[in-house]
Design a protein around this motif. Structure first.
Motif, mmCIF file in Angstrom:
data_model
loop_
_atom_site.group_PDB
_atom_site.id
_atom_site.type_symbol
_atom_site.label_atom_id
_atom_site.label_comp_id
_atom_site.label_asym_id
_atom_site.label_seq_id
_atom_site.Cartn_x
_atom_site.Cartn_y
_atom_site.Cartn_z
ATOM 1 N N ASP A 100 46.205 71.648 49.473
ATOM 2 C CA ASP A 100 45.247 72.530 50.161
ATOM 3 C C ASP A 100 44.608 71.845 51.365
ATOM 4 N N GLY A 101 45.426 71.127 52.117
ATOM 5 C CA GLY A 101 44.953 70.498 53.341
ATOM 6 C C GLY A 101 44.173 69.216 53.146
ATOM 7 N N LYS A 102 44.017 68.759 51.905
ATOM 8 C CA LYS A 102 43.277 67.536 51.616
ATOM 9 C C LYS A 102 44.199 66.510 50.956
ATOM 10 N N VAL A 103 43.975 65.257 51.265
ATOM 11 C CA VAL A 103 44.756 64.188 50.645
ATOM 12 C C VAL A 103 44.190 63.914 49.259
ATOM 13 N N ASN A 104 44.994 64.200 48.249
ATOM 14 C CA ASN A 104 44.559 64.037 46.865
ATOM 15 C C ASN A 104 44.704 62.586 46.411
ATOM 16 N N THR A 105 45.918 62.061 46.525
ATOM 17 C CA THR A 105 46.187 60.657 46.211
ATOM 18 C C THR A 105 47.105 60.081 47.280
ATOM 19 N N VAL A 106 47.197 58.766 47.297
ATOM 20 C CA VAL A 106 48.058 58.067 48.253
ATOM 21 C C VAL A 106 48.861 57.020 47.492
ATOM 22 N N THR A 107 50.156 56.968 47.777
ATOM 23 C CA THR A 107 51.012 55.915 47.230
ATOM 24 C C THR A 107 51.325 54.932 48.351
ATOM 25 N N VAL A 108 51.124 53.655 48.080
ATOM 26 C CA VAL A 108 51.317 52.617 49.090
ATOM 27 C C VAL A 108 52.419 51.667 48.638
ATOM 28 N N ASP A 109 53.374 51.429 49.531
ATOM 29 C CA ASP A 109 54.371 50.382 49.301
ATOM 30 C C ASP A 109 53.711 49.056 49.627
ATOM 31 N N MET A 110 53.400 48.295 48.584
ATOM 32 C CA MET A 110 52.659 47.053 48.767
ATOM 33 C C MET A 110 53.567 45.855 49.021
ATOM 34 N N GLY A 111 54.878 46.093 49.069
ATOM 35 C CA GLY A 111 55.808 45.015 49.364
ATOM 36 C C GLY A 111 56.173 44.212 48.129
ATOM 37 N N ARG A 112 56.821 43.083 48.366
ATOM 38 C CA ARG A 112 57.289 42.223 47.277
ATOM 39 C C ARG A 112 56.230 41.184 46.913
ATOM 40 N N PRO A 113 55.996 40.973 45.631
ATOM 41 C CA PRO A 113 55.110 39.874 45.231
ATOM 42 C C PRO A 113 55.766 38.529 45.509
ATOM 43 N N ALA A 114 54.948 37.509 45.697
ATOM 44 C CA ALA A 114 55.479 36.176 46.019
ATOM 45 C C ALA A 114 54.616 35.102 45.366
ATOM 46 N N ASP A 115 55.097 33.867 45.446
ATOM 47 C CA ASP A 115 54.344 32.692 44.989
ATOM 48 C C ASP A 115 53.868 32.845 43.546
ATOM 49 N N MET A 116 54.742 33.325 42.680
ATOM 50 C CA MET A 116 54.375 33.588 41.293
ATOM 51 C C MET A 116 54.650 32.354 40.434
ATOM 52 N N LYS A 117 53.609 31.863 39.780
ATOM 53 C CA LYS A 117 53.803 30.718 38.888
ATOM 54 C C LYS A 117 52.641 30.623 37.907
ATOM 55 N N GLU A 118 52.917 29.990 36.773
ATOM 56 C CA GLU A 118 51.872 29.747 35.788
ATOM 57 C C GLU A 118 50.960 28.643 36.291
ATOM 58 N N GLN A 119 49.641 28.814 36.084
ATOM 59 C CA GLN A 119 48.681 27.872 36.651
ATOM 60 C C GLN A 119 47.600 27.513 35.634
ATOM 61 N N PRO A 120 47.703 26.330 34.988
ATOM 62 C CA PRO A 120 46.586 25.859 34.159
ATOM 63 C C PRO A 120 45.412 25.504 35.071
ATOM 64 N N ILE A 121 44.196 25.823 34.628
ATOM 65 C CA ILE A 121 43.041 25.563 35.481
ATOM 66 C C ILE A 121 41.804 25.406 34.615
ATOM 67 N N GLU A 122 40.867 24.587 35.081
ATOM 68 C CA GLU A 122 39.615 24.358 34.355
ATOM 69 C C GLU A 122 38.448 24.573 35.294
ATOM 70 N N ALA A 123 37.429 25.276 34.795
ATOM 71 C CA ALA A 123 36.215 25.513 35.577
ATOM 72 C C ALA A 123 35.070 25.793 34.623
ATOM 73 N N ASN A 124 33.875 25.331 34.964
ATOM 74 C CA ASN A 124 32.696 25.516 34.106
ATOM 75 C C ASN A 124 32.926 25.001 32.687
ATOM 76 N N GLY A 125 33.761 23.967 32.563
ATOM 77 C CA GLY A 125 34.055 23.419 31.251
ATOM 78 C C GLY A 125 34.989 24.264 30.413
ATOM 79 N N GLN A 126 35.547 25.320 30.998
ATOM 80 C CA GLN A 126 36.476 26.196 30.297
ATOM 81 C C GLN A 126 37.892 25.980 30.820
ATOM 82 N N LYS A 127 38.860 26.015 29.914
ATOM 83 C CA LYS A 127 40.255 25.876 30.301
ATOM 84 C C LYS A 127 40.954 27.230 30.195
ATOM 85 N N PHE A 128 41.712 27.562 31.250
ATOM 86 C CA PHE A 128 42.443 28.822 31.287
ATOM 87 C C PHE A 128 43.892 28.549 31.676
#
Length: 271
Positions: free
Chosen positions: A114-142
């Motif tokens: 009805d002349g209004k944009v209801n939703t939008v689909t965006v091609d966000m491209g390919r993900p990159a630099d994907m890796k598991e990352q152990p990290i510690e902050a505030n005394g917490q380990k993730f």
């Protein structure tokens, strides 16, 4: 000398920005203005400033400045809002629009009713630099997963997202020595098949209601670690987005709404 700059306040899943059509209203010092205008009590109040402009490579261009004045390469929620703005303000009659961003050309598919944009689909491209990352902050380990969606993300899955003090841990992870350029941080909890609850600490803006690239990074990290399939609903503080990581093309597609909140104008005193 004074001049008037008209703007539109919009949000995607609660991620709110100030939008200015620089084809009509040129902006100088956007870094400074983003800080001033984004302030919640003394300014307009937003997560940042988005500039819509021309491009020699695409239909339009987008520049994004966070609330602290730093420039972001990409914002999925902002790109959806721009699609709605362009169509409903008469800048385009197309339902497929290309957008020039600092992370490349993005394709917007506008779903019009009805002349209004209801939703939008965006091609966000390919993900990159994907890796598991152990990290510690505030005394917490993730253990997290780093994913780049044109901007960097660290996705950490937890048993109960309510146990995370995002206000405390967010800035520590954003500014961790492992990430000299800083990083966006997502904490996520798998709810059920195809649904993930996520909260975000955005680089340069802090806690926000939603993050489009963060939702994409979370969906990718979930698929990589076997926590979900390739199509996921990411539920954030401000709303939900549907993310699909296409196996054939390796592209990530994001679908969600965009809301026009109000229009306004700023009177500038140019020296």
């Amino acid at each position: 000398m004074t001049r008037v700059i008209k703007f539109t306040k919009m949000h995607g899943a609660g991620n709110d920005y100030i939008y200015v059509n620089t084809l009509k209203y040129p902006i100088e010092s956007p870094e400074k203005l983003s800080v001033e205008w984004s302030a919640p009590h003394t300014g307009i109040g937003s997560d940042g400033l988005v500039l819509i402009g021309s491009s020699d490579k695409a239909d339009f261009s987008m520049r994004i400045f966070n609330a602290d004045g730093s420039e972001a390469k990409m914002c999925g929620n902002a790109s959806r809002c721009i699609g709605k703005y362009l169509y409903e303000c008469g800048l385009t009659s197309q339902t497929a629009v290309t957008l020039d961003t600092l992370s490349g050309i993005k394709i917007l598919k506008l779903h019009v009713e009805d002349g209004k944009v209801n939703t939008v689909t965006v091609d966000m491209g390919r993900p990159a630099d994907m890796k598991e990352q152990p990290i510690e902050a505030n005394g917490q380990k993730f253990t997290g997963t780093t994913v780049s969606m044109g901007n960097p993300h660290l996705v950490i899955f937890v048993e109960d997202i309510k146990d995370i003090n995002l206000e405390s841990i967010g800035p520590k992870l954003e500014n961790h020595p492992l990430f000299p350029d800083r990083i966006n941080v997502e904490f996520a909890q798998v709810l059920e098949e195809g649904k993930i609850r996520m909260r975000v600490w955005e680089r340069g803006s802090g806690i926000t209601q939603a993050c489009g690239t963060g939702a994409c990074a979370t969906a990718v990290a979930a698929a990589l670690t076997g926590k979900s399939g390739r199509k996921t609903d990411i539920i954030m503080d401000g709303g939900s987005l549907t993310i699909e990581w296409d196996e054939k093309t390796d592209h990530v597609w994001m679908t969600g709404g965009a809301v026009r909140v109000f229009d306004g104008e700023v009177i500038m005193n140019d020296e």
